[in-house]
Design a protein around this motif. Structure first.
Motif, PDB file in Angstrom:
ATOM      1  N   TYR A  78      52.208 -51.756 -58.791  1.00 31.90           N
ATOM      2  CA  TYR A  78      51.115 -50.941 -58.278  1.00 31.90           C
ATOM      3  C   TYR A  78      51.346 -49.528 -58.789  1.00 31.90           C
ATOM      4  N   ARG A  79      50.461 -49.053 -59.658  1.00 32.68           N
ATOM      5  CA  ARG A  79      50.693 -47.808 -60.379  1.00 32.68           C
ATOM      6  C   ARG A  79      50.035 -46.631 -59.659  1.00 32.68           C
ATOM      7  N   ILE A  80      50.854 -45.641 -59.332  1.00 32.16           N
ATOM      8  CA  ILE A  80      50.379 -44.424 -58.677  1.00 32.16           C
ATOM      9  C   ILE A  80      50.618 -43.244 -59.620  1.00 32.16           C
ATOM     10  N   GLU A  81      49.564 -42.498 -59.900  1.00 28.34           N
ATOM     11  CA  GLU A  81      49.668 -41.269 -60.688  1.00 28.34           C
ATOM     12  C   GLU A  81      49.557 -40.080 -59.742  1.00 28.34           C
ATOM     13  N   LEU A  82      50.559 -39.232 -59.746  1.00 29.84           N
ATOM     14  CA  LEU A  82      50.594 -38.044 -58.893  1.00 29.84           C
ATOM     15  C   LEU A  82      50.272 -36.842 -59.771  1.00 29.84           C
ATOM     16  N   LEU A  83      49.125 -36.200 -59.516  1.00 32.12           N
ATOM     17  CA  LEU A  83      48.663 -35.096 -60.347  1.00 32.12           C
ATOM     18  C   LEU A  83      48.822 -33.783 -59.587  1.00 32.12           C
ATOM     19  N   ASP A 104      57.484 -53.474 -56.659  1.00 31.52           N
ATOM     20  CA  ASP A 104      56.181 -53.603 -57.295  1.00 31.52           C
ATOM     21  C   ASP A 104      55.376 -52.307 -57.200  1.00 31.52           C
ATOM     22  N   LEU A 105      56.063 -51.186 -57.045  1.00 27.88           N
ATOM     23  CA  LEU A 105      55.411 -49.882 -56.934  1.00 27.88           C
ATOM     24  C   LEU A 105      55.975 -48.948 -57.992  1.00 27.88           C
ATOM     25  N   GLN A 106      55.094 -48.280 -58.699  1.00 26.39           N
ATOM     26  CA  GLN A 106      55.513 -47.365 -59.774  1.00 26.39           C
ATOM     27  C   GLN A 106      54.842 -46.016 -59.560  1.00 26.39           C
ATOM     28  N   LEU A 107      55.632 -44.952 -59.458  1.00 32.05           N
ATOM     29  CA  LEU A 107      55.117 -43.603 -59.225  1.00 32.05           C
ATOM     30  C   LEU A 107      55.446 -42.724 -60.424  1.00 32.05           C
ATOM     31  N   ARG A 108      54.424 -42.045 -60.940  1.00 34.84           N
ATOM     32  CA  ARG A 108      54.618 -41.132 -62.065  1.00 34.84           C
ATOM     33  C   ARG A 108      53.864 -39.843 -61.761  1.00 34.84           C
ATOM     34  N   GLN A 109      54.448 -38.683 -62.092  1.00 33.48           N
ATOM     35  CA  GLN A 109      53.783 -37.427 -61.807  1.00 33.48           C
ATOM     36  C   GLN A 109      53.565 -36.616 -63.071  1.00 33.48           C
ATOM     37  N   ALA A 115      46.130 -42.611 -68.449  1.00 33.04           N
ATOM     38  CA  ALA A 115      46.956 -43.040 -67.316  1.00 33.04           C
ATOM     39  C   ALA A 115      46.236 -42.805 -65.995  1.00 33.04           C
ATOM     40  N   LEU A 116      45.552 -41.669 -65.872  1.00 39.72           N
ATOM     41  CA  LEU A 116      44.800 -41.394 -64.646  1.00 39.72           C
ATOM     42  C   LEU A 116      43.650 -42.382 -64.485  1.00 39.72           C
ATOM     43  N   ALA A 117      42.985 -42.694 -65.593  1.00 42.30           N
ATOM     44  CA  ALA A 117      41.821 -43.569 -65.533  1.00 42.30           C
ATOM     45  C   ALA A 117      42.194 -45.007 -65.183  1.00 42.30           C
ATOM     46  N   SER A 118      43.412 -45.423 -65.521  1.00 40.29           N
ATOM     47  CA  SER A 118      43.789 -46.826 -65.338  1.00 40.29           C
ATOM     48  C   SER A 118      44.704 -47.075 -64.141  1.00 40.29           C
ATOM     49  N   ALA A 119      45.112 -46.018 -63.450  1.00 41.60           N
ATOM     50  CA  ALA A 119      46.035 -46.187 -62.317  1.00 41.60           C
ATOM     51  C   ALA A 119      45.353 -46.894 -61.151  1.00 41.60           C
ATOM     52  N   ASP A 120      46.160 -47.567 -60.338  1.00 45.95           N
ATOM     53  CA  ASP A 120      45.631 -48.177 -59.116  1.00 45.95           C
ATOM     54  C   ASP A 120      45.268 -47.114 -58.090  1.00 45.95           C
ATOM     55  N   LEU A 121      46.042 -46.029 -58.065  1.00 47.27           N
ATOM     56  CA  LEU A 121      45.790 -44.931 -57.135  1.00 47.27           C
ATOM     57  C   LEU A 121      46.199 -43.629 -57.814  1.00 47.27           C
ATOM     58  N   VAL A 122      45.349 -42.613 -57.682  1.00 42.10           N
ATOM     59  CA  VAL A 122      45.694 -41.272 -58.137  1.00 42.10           C
ATOM     60  C   VAL A 122      45.769 -40.377 -56.912  1.00 42.10           C
ATOM     61  N   VAL A 123      46.861 -39.627 -56.790  1.00 44.48           N
ATOM     62  CA  VAL A 123      47.022 -38.667 -55.702  1.00 44.48           C
ATOM     63  C   VAL A 123      46.947 -37.274 -56.308  1.00 44.48           C
ATOM     64  N   SER A 124      45.900 -36.523 -55.966  1.00 44.32           N
ATOM     65  CA  SER A 124      45.775 -35.162 -56.457  1.00 44.32           C
ATOM     66  C   SER A 124      46.378 -34.210 -55.434  1.00 44.32           C
ATOM     67  N   VAL A 125      47.170 -33.259 -55.909  1.00 40.53           N
ATOM     68  CA  VAL A 125      47.872 -32.321 -55.033  1.00 40.53           C
ATOM     69  C   VAL A 125      47.381 -30.908 -55.336  1.00 40.53           C
ATOM     70  N   GLY A 126      46.569 -30.354 -54.441  1.00 43.04           N
ATOM     71  CA  GLY A 126      46.059 -29.006 -54.627  1.00 43.04           C
ATOM     72  C   GLY A 126      44.667 -28.973 -55.225  1.00 43.04           C
ATOM     73  N   SER A 127      44.073 -27.787 -55.205  1.00 47.32           N
ATOM     74  CA  SER A 127      42.664 -27.623 -55.578  1.00 47.32           C
ATOM     75  C   SER A 127      42.398 -27.881 -57.053  1.00 47.32           C
ATOM     76  N   ARG A 128      43.263 -27.395 -57.932  1.00 47.61           N
ATOM     77  CA  ARG A 128      43.017 -27.581 -59.374  1.00 47.61           C
ATOM     78  C   ARG A 128      43.030 -29.059 -59.734  1.00 47.61           C
ATOM     79  N   ALA A 129      43.988 -29.789 -59.205  1.00 49.52           N
ATOM     80  CA  ALA A 129      44.063 -31.226 -59.490  1.00 49.52           C
ATOM     81  C   ALA A 129      42.849 -31.947 -58.924  1.00 49.52           C
ATOM     82  N   SER A 130      42.431 -31.540 -57.736  1.00 51.16           N
ATOM     83  CA  SER A 130      41.277 -32.176 -57.112  1.00 51.16           C
ATOM     84  C   SER A 130      40.016 -31.960 -57.940  1.00 51.16           C
ATOM     85  N   ARG A 131      39.811 -30.726 -58.416  1.00 55.29           N
ATOM     86  CA  ARG A 131      38.622 -30.432 -59.226  1.00 55.29           C
ATOM     87  C   ARG A 131      38.623 -31.239 -60.522  1.00 55.29           C
ATOM     88  N   LEU A 132      39.802 -31.388 -61.142  1.00 60.60           N
ATOM     89  CA  LEU A 132      39.881 -32.173 -62.380  1.00 60.60           C
ATOM     90  C   LEU A 132      39.466 -33.617 -62.131  1.00 60.60           C
TER      91      LEU A 132
END
Length: 328
Positions: free
Chosen positions: A43-48, A74-79, A89-106
């Motif tokens: 399960y791929r998580i991208e932390l932005l 079965d969990l993979q975290l990448r930041q 990587a962001l487009a294909s991840a199972d979950l993307v976690v955005s941290v902060g306003s700039r990441a959220s806007r992107l």
């Protein structure tokens, strides 16, 4: 075993049997390998991150610790940082976690296959987008904002008997007036409002507001409560002997009486609680956007003494808030 194979060979012909299985084995092997790969697909998580330091990095480290404690292979975290993000990587991840306003806007601008969780953002300036048609993206958030009920409960516990609450509004918070007025009226308290003009000159409206108020409740609004204005606002309230309830420990250190707030580590704990069921059930959806479940209280006891106030300690206030929220 030989007897069993001998019977098969005598009935079907040993040569034909072996040749048939030799043809089937490669296909069966590929099928089993494919099934094994599907079962083991992480399960791929991208932390932005908006930035690589301060509260953003604190949350990233805490979330990594929280997810590691799940013990899931079965969990993979990448930041990554906004400046160096991997679009694919962001487009294909199972979950993307955005941290902060700039990441959220992107992430508002990028299509995503999986779900998107926004953290460390204020609800007032970050409405969540609806899924793009065909993208399958679903957005949720753990906001920085504390519920008005929680902040008003802090006033109730720290300043019993206070009923006139002053609120200084600016360009980004003026739309909160009706919501705040209803929350305050529900307690049979009086809401006093003053609007800061577009030029940012807060002093006149603040002075008039303090004449009618027993406490000033600060609301997140960069036009009003910013680094340039904060000391002037606190000094004015102090001279009028009107305590201010802030929304961060930094405000309390600067001179606000108290604040209820959520740390990056507490946000990470809540985020991990949301993520764990998604890993176990990949068809599951995130909860809807909401205020933080976990929080702390900060008190400036020196300011309290200077104003002649006696208020409970931080942990006592936090437990009191929890008791009030647990009530039906």
């Amino acid at each position: 075993m030989q007897g069993f194979l001998g019977k098969i060979g005598s009935r079907f012909g040993a040569g034909r049997f072996c040749r048939r299985w030799r043809r089937l084995l490669p296909a069966a092997g590929l099928l089993l390998a494919g099934l094994a790969m599907a079962a083991e697909s992480p399960y791929r998580i991208e932390l932005l991150l908006s930035e690589g330091n301060g509260p953003y990095q604190a949350l990233a480290e805490a979330l990594d610790t929280e997810l590691a404690a799940l013990g899931r292979e079965d969990l993979q975290l990448r930041q990554s940082l906004v400046e160096a993000h991997d679009h694919d990587a962001l487009a294909s991840a199972d979950l993307v976690v955005s941290v902060g306003s700039r990441a959220s806007r992107l992430l508002h601008q990028l299509p995503a296959r999986g779900q998107v969780l926004h953290v460390l953002i204020p609800s007032t300036s970050h409405p969540l987008p609806t899924p793009q048609e065909g993208s399958g993206a679903r957005h949720s958030a753990i906001y920085l904002d504390q519920p008005w009920s929680r902040q008003l409960n802090l006033i109730r516990l720290a300043l019993p008997g206070v009923e006139r609450v002053g609120i200084l509004l600016g360009s980004t918070s003026r739309d909160l007036r009706d919501e705040l007025e209803q929350a305050i009226a529900a307690r049979q308290w009086q809401a006093q409002f003053a609007l800061v003009p577009e030029d940012g000159n807060y002093l006149g409206p603040l002075r008039r507001l303090l004449e009618q108020s027993e406490v000033l409740l600060a609301v997140p609004d960069q036009q009003v409560f910013n680094r340039q204005n904060l000391q002037g606002i606190l000094l004015t309230t102090y001279r009028r002997e009107v305590p201010m309830i802030g929304f961060s420990p930094g405000y309390v250190r600067a001179g606000a009486l108290a604040a209820v707030y959520t740390t990056p580590e507490q946000v990470a704990t809540q985020a991990a609680r949301w993520i764990a069921p998604l890993v176990a059930d990949r068809g599951r959806l995130l909860p809807p956007p909401q205020a933080p479940d976990l929080y702390s209280v900060a008190v400036n006891h020196q300011v309290a003494r200077s104003l002649g106030l006696r208020i409970p300690g931080e942990e006592e206030l936090r437990m009191g808030l929890q008791t009030l929220e647990d009530q039906p």
